[in-house]
Design an enzyme around this catalytic site. Sequence first.
Site, PDB file in Angstrom:
ATOM      1  N   HIS A  72       0.850  -1.203   0.000  1.00 31.87           N
ATOM      2  CA  HIS A  72       0.000   0.000   0.000  1.00 31.87           C
ATOM      3  C   HIS A  72       0.878   1.243   0.000  1.00 31.87           C
ATOM      4  O   HIS A  72       1.802   1.350   0.793  1.00 31.87           O
ATOM      5  CB  HIS A  72      -0.926   0.008   1.218  1.00 31.87           C
ATOM      6  CG  HIS A  72      -2.158  -0.828   1.025  1.00 31.87           C
ATOM      7  ND1 HIS A  72      -3.372  -0.530   1.584  1.00 31.87           N
ATOM      8  CD2 HIS A  72      -2.355  -1.956   0.294  1.00 31.87           C
ATOM      9  CE1 HIS A  72      -4.272  -1.432   1.215  1.00 31.87           C
ATOM     10  NE2 HIS A  72      -3.670  -2.313   0.443  1.00 31.87           N
ATOM     11  N   TYR A 200      -9.011   5.558   8.056  1.00 33.80           N
ATOM     12  CA  TYR A 200      -9.161   5.810   9.489  1.00 33.80           C
ATOM     13  C   TYR A 200     -10.150   6.970   9.612  1.00 33.80           C
ATOM     14  O   TYR A 200      -9.851   8.078   9.142  1.00 33.80           O
ATOM     15  CB  TYR A 200      -7.826   6.203  10.113  1.00 33.80           C
ATOM     16  CG  TYR A 200      -6.804   5.072  10.157  1.00 33.80           C
ATOM     17  CD1 TYR A 200      -6.658   4.298  11.301  1.00 33.80           C
ATOM     18  CD2 TYR A 200      -5.981   4.792   9.066  1.00 33.80           C
ATOM     19  CE1 TYR A 200      -5.725   3.269  11.363  1.00 33.80           C
ATOM     20  CE2 TYR A 200      -5.043   3.759   9.116  1.00 33.80           C
ATOM     21  CZ  TYR A 200      -4.925   3.000  10.272  1.00 33.80           C
ATOM     22  OH  TYR A 200      -4.008   1.983  10.326  1.00 33.80           O
ATOM     23  N   PRO A 292      -4.268  -0.237  18.735  1.00 32.25           N
ATOM     24  CA  PRO A 292      -4.029  -0.665  17.353  1.00 32.25           C
ATOM     25  C   PRO A 292      -4.101   0.454  16.310  1.00 32.25           C
ATOM     26  O   PRO A 292      -3.785   0.223  15.144  1.00 32.25           O
ATOM     27  CB  PRO A 292      -5.124  -1.705  17.098  1.00 32.25           C
ATOM     28  CG  PRO A 292      -6.162  -1.448  18.134  1.00 32.25           C
ATOM     29  CD  PRO A 292      -5.482  -0.837  19.301  1.00 32.25           C
ATOM     30  N   LYS A 296       1.005  -0.737  15.055  1.00 35.12           N
ATOM     31  CA  LYS A 296       2.399  -0.889  15.470  1.00 35.12           C
ATOM     32  C   LYS A 296       2.725  -2.160  16.256  1.00 35.12           C
ATOM     33  O   LYS A 296       3.893  -2.527  16.369  1.00 35.12           O
ATOM     34  CB  LYS A 296       2.810   0.320  16.337  1.00 35.12           C
ATOM     35  CG  LYS A 296       2.968   1.600  15.548  1.00 35.12           C
ATOM     36  CD  LYS A 296       4.283   1.624  14.793  1.00 35.12           C
ATOM     37  CE  LYS A 296       4.284   2.543  13.622  1.00 35.12           C
ATOM     38  NZ  LYS A 296       3.932   1.937  12.334  1.00 35.12           N
ATOM     39  N   TYR A 384       4.202   5.931  10.400  1.00 38.03           N
ATOM     40  CA  TYR A 384       3.282   4.851  10.029  1.00 38.03           C
ATOM     41  C   TYR A 384       4.029   3.733   9.315  1.00 38.03           C
ATOM     42  O   TYR A 384       3.800   2.546   9.574  1.00 38.03           O
ATOM     43  CB  TYR A 384       2.139   5.402   9.156  1.00 38.03           C
ATOM     44  CG  TYR A 384       1.010   4.410   8.974  1.00 38.03           C
ATOM     45  CD1 TYR A 384      -0.046   4.354   9.875  1.00 38.03           C
ATOM     46  CD2 TYR A 384       1.002   3.515   7.910  1.00 38.03           C
ATOM     47  CE1 TYR A 384      -1.078   3.441   9.735  1.00 38.03           C
ATOM     48  CE2 TYR A 384      -0.022   2.591   7.750  1.00 38.03           C
ATOM     49  CZ  TYR A 384      -1.063   2.563   8.664  1.00 38.03           C
ATOM     50  OH  TYR A 384      -2.072   1.646   8.515  1.00 38.03           O
TER      51      TYR A 384
HETATM   52  P1  RFL Z   1       1.118 -12.802  21.107  1.00 36.27           P
HETATM   53  O1  RFL Z   1       0.617 -12.761  19.717  1.00 36.27           O
HETATM   54  O2  RFL Z   1       0.162 -12.443  22.205  1.00 36.27           O
HETATM   55  O3  RFL Z   1       1.711 -14.267  21.364  1.00 36.27           O
HETATM   56  C1  RFL Z   1       2.083 -14.701  22.654  1.00 36.27           C
HETATM   57  C2  RFL Z   1       1.997 -16.217  22.687  1.00 36.27           C
HETATM   58  O4  RFL Z   1       2.387 -16.679  23.983  1.00 36.27           O
HETATM   59  C3  RFL Z   1       1.469 -17.682  24.414  1.00 36.27           C
HETATM   60  N1  RFL Z   1       1.505 -17.710  25.889  1.00 36.27           N
HETATM   61  C4  RFL Z   1       2.152 -18.643  26.614  1.00 36.27           C
HETATM   62  N2  RFL Z   1       2.881 -19.708  26.253  1.00 36.27           N
HETATM   63  C5  RFL Z   1       3.426 -20.461  27.243  1.00 36.27           C
HETATM   64  N3  RFL Z   1       3.257 -20.189  28.569  1.00 36.27           N
HETATM   65  C6  RFL Z   1       2.540 -19.125  28.974  1.00 36.27           C
HETATM   66  N4  RFL Z   1       2.399 -18.852  30.277  1.00 36.27           N
HETATM   67  C7  RFL Z   1       1.948 -18.295  27.977  1.00 36.27           C
HETATM   68  N5  RFL Z   1       1.188 -17.169  28.012  1.00 36.27           N
HETATM   69  C8  RFL Z   1       0.927 -16.849  26.753  1.00 36.27           C
HETATM   70  C9  RFL Z   1       0.144 -17.263  23.819  1.00 36.27           C
HETATM   71  O5  RFL Z   1      -0.755 -18.374  23.696  1.00 36.27           O
HETATM   72  C10 RFL Z   1       0.574 -16.710  22.457  1.00 36.27           C
HETATM   73  O6  RFL Z   1       0.554 -17.693  21.452  1.00 36.27           O
HETATM   74  O7  RFL Z   1       2.388 -11.853  21.305  1.00 36.27           O
HETATM   75  P2  RFL Z   1       3.605 -11.522  20.294  1.00 36.27           P
HETATM   76  O8  RFL Z   1       4.146 -12.767  19.679  1.00 36.27           O
HETATM   77  O9  RFL Z   1       4.502 -10.609  21.033  1.00 36.27           O
HETATM   78  O10 RFL Z   1       2.895 -10.727  19.082  1.00 36.27           O
HETATM   79  C11 RFL Z   1       2.304  -9.467  19.287  1.00 36.27           C
HETATM   80  C12 RFL Z   1       1.156  -9.243  18.297  1.00 36.27           C
HETATM   81  O11 RFL Z   1       0.299 -10.357  18.341  1.00 36.27           O
HETATM   82  C13 RFL Z   1       0.371  -7.945  18.592  1.00 36.27           C
HETATM   83  O12 RFL Z   1       1.242  -6.894  18.936  1.00 36.27           O
HETATM   84  C14 RFL Z   1      -0.476  -7.478  17.381  1.00 36.27           C
HETATM   85  O13 RFL Z   1      -1.485  -8.403  17.086  1.00 36.27           O
HETATM   86  C15 RFL Z   1      -1.123  -6.106  17.668  1.00 36.27           C
HETATM   87  N6  RFL Z   1      -2.016  -5.658  16.590  1.00 36.27           N
HETATM   88  C16 RFL Z   1      -1.503  -5.051  15.451  1.00 36.27           C
HETATM   89  N7  RFL Z   1      -0.164  -4.949  15.283  1.00 36.27           N
HETATM   90  C17 RFL Z   1       0.346  -4.415  14.122  1.00 36.27           C
HETATM   91  O14 RFL Z   1       1.584  -4.323  13.992  1.00 36.27           O
HETATM   92  N8  RFL Z   1      -0.460  -3.979  13.079  1.00 36.27           N
HETATM   93  C18 RFL Z   1      -1.817  -4.057  13.172  1.00 36.27           C
HETATM   94  O15 RFL Z   1      -2.499  -3.735  12.201  1.00 36.27           O
HETATM   95  C19 RFL Z   1      -2.388  -4.586  14.405  1.00 36.27           C
HETATM   96  N9  RFL Z   1      -3.718  -4.710  14.543  1.00 36.27           N
HETATM   97  C20 RFL Z   1      -3.398  -5.790  16.725  1.00 36.27           C
HETATM   98  C21 RFL Z   1      -4.241  -5.295  15.675  1.00 36.27           C
HETATM   99  C22 RFL Z   1      -3.974  -6.410  17.849  1.00 36.27           C
HETATM  100  C23 RFL Z   1      -5.339  -6.526  17.952  1.00 36.27           C
HETATM  101  N10 RFL Z   1      -5.846  -7.179  19.119  1.00 36.27           N
HETATM  102  C24 RFL Z   1      -6.859  -8.161  19.088  1.00 36.27           C
HETATM  103  C25 RFL Z   1      -5.173  -7.036  20.385  1.00 36.27           C
HETATM  104  C26 RFL Z   1      -5.612  -5.394  15.770  1.00 36.27           C
HETATM  105  C27 RFL Z   1      -6.181  -5.972  16.918  1.00 36.27           C
HETATM  106  C28 RFL Z   1      -7.684  -6.020  16.993  1.00 36.27           C
HETATM  107  C1  PHB Z   2      -6.278  -4.594  10.560  1.00 37.31           C
HETATM  108  O1  PHB Z   2      -6.420  -4.727   9.331  1.00 37.31           O
HETATM  109  O2  PHB Z   2      -6.600  -5.474  11.357  1.00 37.31           O
HETATM  110  C2  PHB Z   2      -5.717  -3.320  11.075  1.00 37.31           C
HETATM  111  C3  PHB Z   2      -5.178  -2.411  10.178  1.00 37.31           C
HETATM  112  C4  PHB Z   2      -4.670  -1.201  10.646  1.00 37.31           C
HETATM  113  C5  PHB Z   2      -4.718  -0.915  11.998  1.00 37.31           C
HETATM  114  C6  PHB Z   2      -5.234  -1.843  12.896  1.00 37.31           C
HETATM  115  C7  PHB Z   2      -5.746  -3.052  12.435  1.00 37.31           C
HETATM  116  O3  PHB Z   2      -4.239   0.271  12.441  1.00 37.31           O
END
Ligand code: RFL
Ligand code: PHB
Length: 389
Positions: A72, A200, A292, A296, A384
């Site tokens: 993008h 956004y 989110p 990041k 971004y």
């Molecule tokens: P995770 O993905 O939470 O993985 C951690 C893993 O550890 C396991 N775990 C354990 N294992 C063993 N023993 C224990 N005691 C444990 N406790 C937990 C868990 O089961 C899991 O598998 O962390 P990690 O790897 O640091 O990754 C981080 C990302 O997942 C997170 O930052 C992103 O998803 C955030 N996020 C976004 N990030 C972006 O860069 N761009 C985005 O567009 C974006 N959109 C989002 C998001 C997060 C969202 N939610 C639901 C919080 C959109 C949403 C809605």
């Molecule tokens: C997504 O597609 O899930 C998404 C994209 C951009 C954001 C957060 C979530 O800032």
Amino acid sequence: MRTQVAIIGGGPSGLLLSQLLNKAGIETVVLERQSREHVLSRIRAGVLERGTVDLLNQAGAGDRMAREGHPHHGCYLSSDQQMIRVDFQEACGQTVMVYGQTEVTRDLYEAQDALGATHIHGVENVVLHDLKTDSPYVTWDKDGQTHRLDTDFIAGCDGFHGVSRRSIPDDVRREYEKVYPFGWLGVLSETPPVCDELIYANHPRGFALASMRNPMLSRYYIQVPLTDKVEDWSDEAFWAELKARLPTGVAANLVTGPSIEKSIAPLRSFVSEPLRWGALFLCGDAAHIVPPTGAKGLNLATSDVHYLSQALLAYYGTNDSSGLDGYSHQALARIWKAMRFSWSVTTMMHRFPEHSDYDQQMQRVELDMLATDPTARKLFAQNYTGVPL
Ligand code: RFL
Ligand code: PHB
């Protein structure tokens, strides 16, 4: 059982770290609480910075992303009816990649399988021991037995609710936190995205985001009060509210359909310092959470992994421990920049219950600067698309 680096958590941070280390001949064991299927069922991030794309390629997990991901060149910020486009390429010469976290995780698991890396799923009661000694170890329960893993280092990649961060004593750990008074209700639907770039939307009814995974898979979010439950929101009610928050001309093109996933995520900014305690190093959501809005979270997790993998490679390659000693400081510098950006975009785009007319004017002027001032767009675009590693 013995390994060089024990990795707690098999989400994107843990898998990427394991992949980069295994590729360099460093042994790891990944301990994950959930099944692989469960990890792969989580719908989360969608936007990857250039640095994350480079790192996935370096890890040998970038082939499918190159074929199926969508570069993008810009995004839109809407202010009621006005659409403001930030052209990343024009503003700072960078792009981002739209490719879901679910796909990133799947690609990393497959790359790990190809290398024969060790993953143990379904672990319970993980405990980290003797972190301040030369012989740290990890224990966990599985199938009614307690197991032990001796190791040189432990990478805490177990997310916000994991055990790693809490293994650092309270009097050493300093936590910074801001909880926002709303959440995001997210819907995934097999419909064509309403626009070919992300929107956004700042609207008097609340924030909305129009995102996507591919030309037949849309991801949408709306700001909701923390008291709302997923069950309160029928698909019809969601689509009606999303339509009301997008500019009228855009909303007219919205194709609706059944949701295939619907969930509410609270918004929070959180940092725990330091990232190192003896043999333990924290990466990703285990150490920090961003709202989110700036896309990041996953990108910060991968930049932590980049710094830590480089430090471990130097340690095992040339016995140079300066990278390990500097890890916390180096990673935190980038983390705080992403914290600031995520907080500022969240503040600029959402309706806060306590906001006055004055706060509303501040949002309007910030959006107006993005619409009219190339310097403002450059700063937004640089943050971004990701500050350099
Ligand atoms: P995770 O993905 O939470 O993985 C951690 C893993 O550890 C396991 N775990 C354990 N294992 C063993 N023993 C224990 N005691 C444990 N406790 C937990 C868990 O089961 C899991 O598998 O962390 P990690 O790897 O640091 O990754 C981080 C990302 O997942 C997170 O930052 C992103 O998803 C955030 N996020 C976004 N990030 C972006 O860069 N761009 C985005 O567009 C974006 N959109 C989002 C998001 C997060 C969202 N939610 C639901 C919080 C959109 C949403 C809605
Ligand atoms: C997504 O597609 O899930 C998404 C994209 C951009 C954001 C957060 C979530 O800032």
